[in-house]
Design an enzyme around this catalytic site. Structure first.
Site, short mmCIF file in Angstrom:
data_model
loop_
_atom_site.label_atom_id
_atom_site.label_comp_id
_atom_site.label_asym_id
_atom_site.label_seq_id
_atom_site.Cartn_x
_atom_site.Cartn_y
_atom_site.Cartn_z
CG ASN A 177 55.75 -0.63 44.26
OD1 ASN A 177 55.35 -1.19 45.26
ND2 ASN A 177 56.02 -1.28 43.14
N PRO A 236 66.39 -8.96 49.10
CG PRO A 236 68.13 -7.42 48.92
CD PRO A 236 66.85 -7.83 48.28
CB THR A 237 63.48 -7.04 52.88
OG1 THR A 237 64.22 -5.88 52.56
CG2 THR A 237 62.84 -6.86 54.23
CD GLU A 266 63.42 -4.41 41.73
OE1 GLU A 266 63.81 -4.57 42.89
OE2 GLU A 266 62.25 -4.63 41.37
CD GLU A 284 50.08 -9.98 46.90
OE1 GLU A 284 50.47 -9.15 46.07
OE2 GLU A 284 50.01 -9.75 48.12
CD GLU A 313 53.49 -11.86 45.19
OE1 GLU A 313 54.16 -11.67 44.16
OE2 GLU A 313 52.69 -12.79 45.30
N1 LIG Z 1 56.50 -8.86 43.38
C1 LIG Z 1 55.65 -7.92 43.74
O1 LIG Z 1 54.43 -8.09 43.70
C2 LIG Z 1 56.16 -6.58 44.22
C3 LIG Z 1 55.28 -5.51 44.33
C4 LIG Z 1 55.75 -4.27 44.75
C5 LIG Z 1 57.10 -4.10 45.06
N2 LIG Z 1 57.95 -5.15 44.93
C6 LIG Z 1 59.38 -4.99 45.22
O2 LIG Z 1 59.54 -4.19 46.40
C7 LIG Z 1 60.80 -3.51 46.37
C8 LIG Z 1 60.59 -2.03 46.73
O3 LIG Z 1 59.95 -1.90 47.96
P1 LIG Z 1 60.69 -1.52 49.32
O4 LIG Z 1 61.89 -0.67 49.02
O5 LIG Z 1 59.65 -1.00 50.25
O6 LIG Z 1 61.21 -2.95 49.81
P2 LIG Z 1 61.89 -3.35 51.20
O7 LIG Z 1 62.24 -4.77 51.11
O8 LIG Z 1 62.94 -2.37 51.58
O9 LIG Z 1 60.70 -3.14 52.27
C9 LIG Z 1 59.47 -3.81 52.14
C10 LIG Z 1 58.78 -3.87 53.48
O10 LIG Z 1 59.51 -4.72 54.37
C11 LIG Z 1 59.68 -4.07 55.62
N3 LIG Z 1 60.84 -4.68 56.27
C12 LIG Z 1 62.14 -4.31 56.23
N4 LIG Z 1 62.91 -5.18 56.95
C13 LIG Z 1 62.08 -6.13 57.45
C14 LIG Z 1 62.25 -7.29 58.26
N5 LIG Z 1 63.45 -7.65 58.73
N6 LIG Z 1 61.17 -8.04 58.56
C15 LIG Z 1 59.95 -7.71 58.08
N7 LIG Z 1 59.70 -6.60 57.32
C16 LIG Z 1 60.75 -5.83 57.01
C17 LIG Z 1 59.79 -2.61 55.23
O11 LIG Z 1 59.60 -1.75 56.32
C18 LIG Z 1 58.68 -2.51 54.18
O12 LIG Z 1 57.41 -2.39 54.78
C19 LIG Z 1 61.31 -3.70 44.94
O13 LIG Z 1 62.31 -4.69 44.96
C20 LIG Z 1 60.08 -4.19 44.17
O14 LIG Z 1 60.36 -4.96 43.02
C21 LIG Z 1 57.51 -6.40 44.55
O1 LIG Z 2 54.98 -3.49 41.67
C1 LIG Z 2 54.59 -4.58 41.30
C2 LIG Z 2 53.25 -4.94 40.80
C3 LIG Z 2 52.21 -4.64 41.78
C4 LIG Z 2 51.23 -3.75 41.61
N1 LIG Z 2 50.54 -3.76 42.74
C5 LIG Z 2 51.10 -4.61 43.59
N2 LIG Z 2 52.11 -5.17 42.96
#
Ligand SMILES: NC(=O)c1ccc[n+]([C@@H]2O[C@H](COP(=O)([O-])OP(=O)(O)OC[C@H]3O[C@@H](n4cnc5c(N)ncnc54)[C@H](O)[C@@H]3O)[C@@H](O)[C@H]2O)c1
Ligand SMILES: O=CCc1c[nH]cn1
Length: 512
Positions: A180, A258-259, A407, A484, A270
């Site tokens: 994102n 979950p990841t 979410e 962060e 995060e």
């Molecule tokens: N808290 C924060 O700062 C923050 C910021 C941005 C997004 N998010 C969260 O991210 C999610 C959306 O992103 P997404 O769909 O890319 O998430 P995701 O968990 O599907 O993937 C995130 C990353 O993890 C990698 N990954 C997958 N399996 C893995 C493993 N076993 N070991 C290591 N890496 C692995 C993916 O390839 C990707 O690069 C939402 O839940 C959102 O809230 C959180």
């Molecule tokens: O998506 C969550 C907030 C954020 C913005 N940039 C990185 N994390």
């Protein structure tokens, strides 16, 4: 004026000229052919014979191919990072800061180019993408400044002896990004890591692989040693190889809960959220409505900290909802590279279907769609294959509904009414997640009282979803570990060493 984009092919020069005066690319015209992996100072291919499609969300067409990294490639990237660490970690903070400041200048000069690549690969509007690039640059500037301030403690001991502590870098850090905020996340992770003297191997989401490689080139051009910031592309398998690598000292992960649970090591996690936004009847209504839109519809609703459970005090509920619905319906959806666009495309077809599925489920569970929640097909033929939907406001929501509990990570706001402060606090905190929370009220005492009781890592009073890089960002409960940004993050990329210094003779208690 058209600037040169060395690694990218435009469909036709004419197509590019048709776009805004300073625009380098137009939607639907770009194909990227350069490899997207980067280590030891160069772009590199991935595993032989492996290729995955990467899409342009605004049109649904294939933008480029990603060559995922296997064990051999991950090893090479980690080896490069280990080599770079040897000298980088010995530089003074001032010296490291200088390279980082140069990187920030280069980002400033390429602001438009990077923002356009982010739009083409992620689907968010150009207006937002520019702000993401600014946040990345500011973060690098901020930690460049802090690099020379890393210090320990001096502890005076009896007899003139003393001890001191100092902060030492960890070694090779792994960064794992979500889709994102692709460029911004790469900067938010690399800036504190590099400032502290570490090197990094970063793996972006396979959905948005493009701009991390640009950041790697920028660091290299700024004078970073070969291997200081590396990019390996791929999904779960590559991520897992990187996190499990024995020479990786720390993982900073942004992604879903979950990841995040699968990643073990000293980590910064995060993760996702289902954050509450509390609107009291004494709020400035105009600001509260704007805040609710900020809390739900930035980046097509694909923001981890979004305040998607909007609790509104009963007295102002009808007025608030009617205003929110009116403004939501007025959001301009379409070509994310157009200046007038306020909502672009969701990141992928499968994600769009998932978000629309949540709306369907909400209806089945008794929620009312007050606006939006439908697939959207822009009028321009080239955008017809894109991943658009109308932003949605859901009414008649109850706390136990799926749309209020889970979410969604899309443009879907649930509005709920409440009577008392005590009641809304209990309901707001009734979640396993705790990334963010917000409160709108004119009563300063109420604002602080409420924030004190909200179980969330980032709380907003009378605003929402602003993320200055000088302040820490991160979640409580299952939403994460660590922070962060801000000064505190330096602690997550260093380890504390204590040194005891004897100034007298050794008193040996084993001898008489
Ligand atoms: N808290 C924060 O700062 C923050 C910021 C941005 C997004 N998010 C969260 O991210 C999610 C959306 O992103 P997404 O769909 O890319 O998430 P995701 O968990 O599907 O993937 C995130 C990353 O993890 C990698 N990954 C997958 N399996 C893995 C493993 N076993 N070991 C290591 N890496 C692995 C993916 O390839 C990707 O690069 C939402 O839940 C959102 O809230 C959180
Ligand atoms: O998506 C969550 C907030 C954020 C913005 N940039 C990185 N994390």
């Amino acid at each position: 004026m058209l600037r040169r984009l060395s690694h990218y092919h435009r469909g036709t020069a004419a197509a590019a000229r048709l776009s805004a005066a300073f625009r380098c690319v137009s939607t639907g015209s770009l194909t990227i052919t350069e490899p997207l992996n980067f280590w030891a100072g160069q772009r590199k291919p991935g595993q032989k014979g492996h290729k995955e499609h990467v899409y342009e969300p605004a049109t649904g067409r294939i933008l480029c191919h990603l060559e995922p990294c296997g064990a051999a490639e991950v090893n090479q990237a980690v080896e490069a990072a280990k080599k770079a660490f040897i000298n980088w970690s010995k530089l003074s903070g001032m010296e490291r800061g200088r390279v980082m400041i140069e990187a920030a200048h280069l980002i400033e000069g390429k602001r438009e180019e990077i923002a356009e690549m982010e739009v083409v690969n992620n689907g968010k509007s150009i207006t937002e993408a520019r702000l993401d690039v600014d946040s990345a640059r500011l973060c690098i500037e901020y930690y460049a400044g802090l690099a020379s301030t890393l210090a320990g403690q001096h502890v005076q001991l009896p007899g003139g002896s003393f001890a001191y502590t100092c902060r030492e870098p960890l070694g090779v850090c792994a960064g794992i990004g979500a889709w994102n905020y692709p460029f911004q996340i790469a900067a938010w992770k690399s800036a504190p890591a590099l400032a502290c003297g570490n090197s990094m191997v970063f793996k972006p989401s396979p959905v948005t692989p493009v701009t991390a490689a640009m950041l790697a080139e920028i660091y290299a051009k700024a004078g970073a040693p070969e291997g200081l910031f590396n990019v390996v592309q791929g999904g779960q398998e590559t991520g897992s190889l990187l996190c499990q690598h024995p020479d990786v000292a720390k993982v900073s992960f942004t992604g879903s809960v979950p990841t995040g649970r699968k990643v073990l090591k000293p980590v910064t996690l995060e993760l996702g959220g289902k954050s509450p936004l509390l609107i009291f009847k004494d709020s400035d209504l105009e600001n509260a409505v704007k805040g609710a839109l900020m809390a739900n519809f930035l980046s097509q609703g694909q923001v981890c900290s979004n305040g998607t459970r909007v609790f509104v005090q009963r007295d102002i509920f009808p007025e608030f909802v009617s205003e929110v619905v009116k403004r939501t319906q007025a959001i301009e959806i379409g070509d994310p590279l157009l200046e007038s666009t306020r909502m672009g495309a969701l990141v992928s077809r499968s994600h769009l279907h998932k978000v629309l599925g949540f709306v369907e489920q909400a209806k089945k569970e008794g929620a009312t769609v007050l606006c939006g929640g439908e697939p959207f097909v822009p009028s321009h033929p080239k955008l017809r294959g894109g991943f658009y939907m109308t932003p949605c406001v859901l009414g008649d929501c109850r706390d136990e509904m799926t749309c209020v509990k889970e979410e969604i990570f899309g443009p879907v706001m649930s509005v709920l009414s409440f009577e008392t402060e005590e009641e809304v606090l209990r309901r707001a905190n009734d979640t396993t997640m705790g990334l963010a929370a917000g409160v709108f009220t004119r009563d300063v005492r109420r604002a602080h009282r409420v924030v004190e009781q909200l179980k969330a890592g980032s709380c907003f009073i009378n605003n929402y979803n602003i993320t200055p890089v000088e302040v820490p960002f991160g979640g409580f409960k299952t939403s994460g570990i660590g922070r962060e940004n801000g000064q505190v993050t330096l602690e997550y990329y260093t380890q504390l060493k204590t040194v005891y210094v004897e100034m007298g003779d050794v008193e040996n208690c084993t001898l008489d």
